[in-house]
Structures are given as C-alpha cells and as structure tokens.
Design an enzyme around this catalytic site. Structure first.
Site, PDB file in Angstrom:
ATOM      1  N   ILE A 173       0.467  -0.872   0.088  1.00 32.31           N
ATOM      2  CA  ILE A 173      -0.250  -0.098   0.111  1.00 32.31           C
ATOM      3  C   ILE A 173       0.766   1.206  -0.153  1.00 32.31           C
ATOM      4  O   ILE A 173       0.308   2.258  -0.755  1.00 32.31           O
ATOM      5  CB  ILE A 173      -1.369   0.115   0.871  1.00 32.31           C
ATOM      6  N   SER A 202      12.215   1.068   6.039  1.00 37.88           N
ATOM      7  CA  SER A 202      11.993  -0.863   6.093  1.00 37.88           C
ATOM      8  C   SER A 202      12.959  -1.064   5.933  1.00 37.88           C
ATOM      9  O   SER A 202      13.996  -0.825   5.969  1.00 37.88           O
ATOM     10  CB  SER A 202      11.953  -0.153   3.835  1.00 37.88           C
ATOM     11  N   LYS A 210      -5.760   1.845   7.350  1.00 36.09           N
ATOM     12  CA  LYS A 210      -6.834   0.727   8.324  1.00 36.09           C
ATOM     13  C   LYS A 210      -6.181  -0.117   8.579  1.00 36.09           C
ATOM     14  O   LYS A 210      -5.314  -0.763   7.899  1.00 36.09           O
ATOM     15  CB  LYS A 210      -7.540   1.127   7.541  1.00 36.09           C
ATOM     16  N   ASP A 248      -9.631  -8.038   7.218  1.00 34.21           N
ATOM     17  CA  ASP A 248      -8.725  -6.778   6.546  1.00 34.21           C
ATOM     18  C   ASP A 248      -9.558  -6.007   5.441  1.00 34.21           C
ATOM     19  O   ASP A 248      -9.556  -4.859   5.289  1.00 34.21           O
ATOM     20  CB  ASP A 248      -7.892  -7.008   5.648  1.00 34.21           C
TER      21      ASP A 248
HETATM   22  P1  NAP Z   1       2.457  -5.496   2.955  1.00 23.47           P
HETATM   23  O1  NAP Z   1       2.620  -4.888   1.785  1.00 23.47           O
HETATM   24  O2  NAP Z   1       2.741  -6.824   3.843  1.00 23.47           O
HETATM   25  O3  NAP Z   1       3.229  -4.485   3.664  1.00 23.47           O
HETATM   26  C1  NAP Z   1       3.551  -4.286   5.472  1.00 23.47           C
HETATM   27  C2  NAP Z   1       5.017  -4.063   5.084  1.00 23.47           C
HETATM   28  O4  NAP Z   1       5.381  -2.931   6.215  1.00 23.47           O
HETATM   29  C3  NAP Z   1       6.416  -4.985   5.048  1.00 23.47           C
HETATM   30  O5  NAP Z   1       5.943  -4.934   3.491  1.00 23.47           O
HETATM   31  C4  NAP Z   1       6.790  -4.563   5.679  1.00 23.47           C
HETATM   32  O6  NAP Z   1       7.759  -3.206   4.976  1.00 23.47           O
HETATM   33  C5  NAP Z   1       6.837  -3.643   6.573  1.00 23.47           C
HETATM   34  N1  NAP Z   1       6.861  -4.909   8.010  1.00 23.47           N
HETATM   35  C6  NAP Z   1       5.848  -5.708   8.007  1.00 23.47           C
HETATM   36  N2  NAP Z   1       6.044  -6.196   9.473  1.00 23.47           N
HETATM   37  C7  NAP Z   1       6.679  -5.756  10.467  1.00 23.47           C
HETATM   38  C8  NAP Z   1       7.056  -4.949  11.373  1.00 23.47           C
HETATM   39  N3  NAP Z   1       7.008  -6.485  11.880  1.00 23.47           N
HETATM   40  N4  NAP Z   1       6.985  -4.178  11.948  1.00 23.47           N
HETATM   41  C9  NAP Z   1       7.834  -3.073  10.570  1.00 23.47           C
HETATM   42  N5  NAP Z   1       7.227  -2.837   9.856  1.00 23.47           N
HETATM   43  C10 NAP Z   1       6.890  -4.069   9.631  1.00 23.47           C
HETATM   44  O7  NAP Z   1       1.291  -4.834   3.328  1.00 23.47           O
HETATM   45  P2  NAP Z   1       0.017  -3.557   2.943  1.00 23.47           P
HETATM   46  O8  NAP Z   1      -0.997  -4.397   1.808  1.00 23.47           O
HETATM   47  O9  NAP Z   1       0.614  -2.326   2.725  1.00 23.47           O
HETATM   48  O10 NAP Z   1      -0.740  -3.617   3.875  1.00 23.47           O
HETATM   49  C11 NAP Z   1      -0.183  -2.393   4.913  1.00 23.47           C
HETATM   50  C12 NAP Z   1      -1.288  -1.845   5.759  1.00 23.47           C
HETATM   51  O11 NAP Z   1      -2.661  -1.099   5.110  1.00 23.47           O
HETATM   52  C13 NAP Z   1      -2.675  -3.103   5.926  1.00 23.47           C
HETATM   53  O12 NAP Z   1      -2.922  -2.190   7.543  1.00 23.47           O
HETATM   54  C14 NAP Z   1      -4.019  -3.026   5.723  1.00 23.47           C
HETATM   55  O13 NAP Z   1      -5.136  -3.291   5.906  1.00 23.47           O
HETATM   56  C15 NAP Z   1      -3.520  -1.237   4.400  1.00 23.47           C
HETATM   57  N6  NAP Z   1      -3.670  -1.795   3.393  1.00 23.47           N
HETATM   58  C16 NAP Z   1      -3.677  -1.664   2.041  1.00 23.47           C
HETATM   59  C17 NAP Z   1      -4.209  -2.438   1.121  1.00 23.47           C
HETATM   60  C18 NAP Z   1      -3.581  -3.004  -0.575  1.00 23.47           C
HETATM   61  O14 NAP Z   1      -3.751  -3.121  -0.791  1.00 23.47           O
HETATM   62  N7  NAP Z   1      -2.821  -3.869  -0.111  1.00 23.47           N
HETATM   63  C19 NAP Z   1      -5.565  -0.831   0.754  1.00 23.47           C
HETATM   64  C20 NAP Z   1      -5.473  -0.274   2.002  1.00 23.47           C
HETATM   65  C21 NAP Z   1      -4.839  -0.459   3.145  1.00 23.47           C
HETATM   66  P3  NAP Z   1       9.377  -3.072   4.876  1.00 23.47           P
HETATM   67  O15 NAP Z   1      10.095  -4.361   4.306  1.00 23.47           O
HETATM   68  O16 NAP Z   1       9.660  -1.666   4.114  1.00 23.47           O
HETATM   69  O17 NAP Z   1       9.460  -2.574   6.679  1.00 23.47           O
END
Ligand code: NAP
Length: 311
Positions: free
Chosen positions: A13, A35, A91, A169
């Site tokens: 995101i 990151s 969120k 989610d």
């Molecule tokens: P994601 O691709 O898994 O990205 C989350 C990122 O957070 C990871 O790539 C990592 O990035 C970092 N991270 C993971 N574990 C961590 C930890 N323990 N401590 C610190 N940083 C950590 O997930 P995402 O889809 O972007 O979702 C993230 C949030 O955005 C969620 O709450 C989700 O509900 C929300 N969201 C997602 C979407 C969607 O379409 N995907 C849409 C709207 C909202 P680094 O390696 O760069 O640190």
C-alpha cells in the site's frame, strides 16, 4: 511550506498509493523512509531499516505515515508521537481498541495530529450516498464484499495471524462506508466467523446488524474465496422506498436504478488532502466506528471451523 513526511513500512500500500499520492501533492515532501528490507524511493533523502533511527536522526520530519501491518502499529505510533511527530495510520488503525485509545490520548498530550484513515470513505459516491440517506429510516442493508485473497494479498502471512483480522482486512473497508453513510449507528447483533482449520483469522463472515431505531433487515457477507468477478457492493433501502446501491468499493452510486456517480477512485489523494488540513489546523481525526464494529464481531461472533486454506 510543504509538510516533511516519512513512510514507515514500504510494502504494497505504501508503494501503490502513499508514494504516488505524496508525489502528486505539493503540500507534502517525502524526505525519509523506514523499511526493514532497506527499500527506498529516489526522492527520500534519508533511509533507515529501523524506524526508531529515523525518528532520532531526522529532526525536521513533521509527520509519519505508518503503513505496516496493524499488529505493530501501536508501538510505532507511540514512539513517533513521543518523538514529536504527527501520525497518519493506515487502516485498521491498531490491533485493539485499547491501543487506539492510548494513541488518541498520547496525541492529545503531545499536541500532535493523529489521523485514522479509512480510504473507502474518500469517494464522491460515498459522500453522495450519505447525503441521500440523511434523516431516513433504513429498512434493508445488504453488504456483499467478496474477493479472491490469493489475488489481492499474495504472500501476506500477517493477514492470517491473530490480529491480522483475516477477511475483516477488506471487510473493514465496507464497514467504514456503512458507519459513514448510515443515518443512525448500527450494531453487531450476530456474527458467524469461518476460520480455516489451519489459520488464526477468518476467511469469511456473515453478519447481522441492528440499529437503534427500526426493525431493519441489515446484513453483511464477507468472503475471501471468491474467484471470477469480485463483488464490493452495498445496497440500502429506506422505509420510504428509496433504493440506493454503492458498487465497486464505493466508486459508483445508483439511486432507484439510475447511475448518479461514476468517478475514478482518488481515495489516497483525498486522504492526503485531509491530512494537510489536519496538520495545518493542528487537530486530529480519530474515527473508531469501523474498528469497533470489527472488535464487536470478534467479541460476540460464533466461530465455525472450515476447510484448511493454502495460498
Ligand atoms: P504488506 O505489503 O505486507 O506491507 C507491509 C509492510 O510493512 C511490509 O512490507 C514491511 O515493509 C513492513 N512490516 C512488516 N512487518 C513489520 C514489522 N513487524 N515491523 C515494522 N514493519 C513491518 O501489506 P500492505 O498490503 O501494504 O498492508 C499494510 C496495511 O495497509 C494493512 O493494514 C492493510 O490493511 C492496509 N491496506 C492495504 C491495502 C492493499 O491493497 N494492499 C489497501 C488499503 C490498506 P518493509 O520491509 O519496507 O519495512
């Protein structure tokens, strides 16, 4: 002067929405990224693997956008607020309601902005739906939020862990629209949560709502096993016969079968415009309602075990 901002957690995101929205908005300048994997967009002058280093090392950072999974947001937000930074929360805003309350109090104490973002609320169709429903009694609500988890969450294991919320989610996006457009609050009356035998979070949920007044037939069906066409629809019927349908995640609005709004989604542009206002006005926007509904569904929900799910 543009707000100097940093992103914490440079996952899907952050890359798909936060980065392009910040780039487009002259009121923000992305100066730092934290990151764990060491990712960094070109324009960020500062990059860290540990967000705590970023909070210490970049004194002119005004705000951070926390784009990590929800399980770790509370500690990060606390550290950011204690370091004197304003905070934008992806969120869902936290892992628990108590964590969110704590962040709210901390932001008040620190005199910093805390912003719980609910991206689905930033659609014109959603705002028009709220206007159309204002003052009416609701007879029927049917939320259908069915998508293919393998397509939308490839390789994301945190969504299946306890505190990752599973199908809530995406489901919380629907609930953020419901809590925004309904003319009176809705409550979780009954919830059936389907947990795959090998997972700690639900893959599907059937919810029955009640509302303060009236005997409406109010339901939601969330499912992550939908292949083929995806469904993100909300249908509402008022006691006086108004029929309203929000389609495609809140981007299209039909009233009485007639298409009233059909505009491309600019949700994150709206989020950053709102964050700019909040920072300038030195206020917070903490909307707990969608998160409370999810917490209530887990609190009173009946757990049903279903077939194991493999990615
Ligand atoms: P994601 O691709 O898994 O990205 C989350 C990122 O957070 C990871 O790539 C990592 O990035 C970092 N991270 C993971 N574990 C961590 C930890 N323990 N401590 C610190 N940083 C950590 O997930 P995402 O889809 O972007 O979702 C993230 C949030 O955005 C969620 O709450 C989700 O509900 C929300 N969201 C997602 C979407 C969607 O379409 N995907 C849409 C709207 C909202 P680094 O390696 O760069 O640190």
């Amino acid at each position: 002067m543009a707000h100097k901002i940093g992103i914490i957690g440079f996952g899907k995101i952050a890359q798909d929405q936060h980065l392009p929205s910040i780039r487009k908005n002259p009121d923000f300048e992305l100066i730092a990224v934290a990151s764990q994997r060491g990712l960094k967009p070109d324009e960020a002058k500062h990059a860290f693997q540990d967000y705590r280093e970023m909070l210490k090392a970049v004194p002119d950072l005004e705000a951070v956008a926390i784009c990590t999974p929800p399980q770790v947001r509370h500690q990060i937000a606390r550290d950011a607020l204690l370091a004197g930074k304003s905070v934008l929360l992806e969120k869902p805003p936290a892992a628990t309601l108590s964590e969110l309350q704590d962040m709210k109090l901390m932001a008040q104490k620190a005199g910093k902005t805390l912003f719980t973002t609910w991206h689905a609320q930033y659609n014109k169709a959603v705002h028009e739906a709220k206007k159309a429903l204002a003052g009416w009694e609701i007879k029927r609500l049917q939320v259908t939020w069915k998508e293919d988890v393998r397509h939308w969450h490839p390789g994301q294991q945190w969504i299946w862990e306890a505190g990752g919320f599973g199908v809530f989610d995406p489901g919380i996006n629907a609930l953020s629209i419901v809590s925004f457009i309904m003319p009176e609050p809705v409550f979780i009356k009954k919830a059936d949560l389907q947990f795959p035998a090998n997972r700690d979070a639900p893959i599907a949920a059937d919810i029955q709502f009640s509302c303060a007044h009236g005997q409406g037939d109010l339901n939601a069906a969330f499912d992550w096993r939908q292949t083929g066409p995806q469904t993100w629809d909300i249908e509402v019927e008022t006691a006086n016969g108004l029929q309203l349908k929000l389609r495609e995640g809140g981007t299209k609005l039909e009233i009485g079968g007639k298409l009233m709004v059909d505009e491309p989604s600019e949700e994150y542009e709206g989020i950053y415009a709102c964050f700019d206002t909040l920072l300038n006005e030195r206020t917070s926007l903490v909307d707990e309602a969608p998160f409370r509904l999810v917490a209530d569904a887990f609190m009173i929900g009946r757990r049903v075990q279903v077939e194991a799910f493999e990615d």
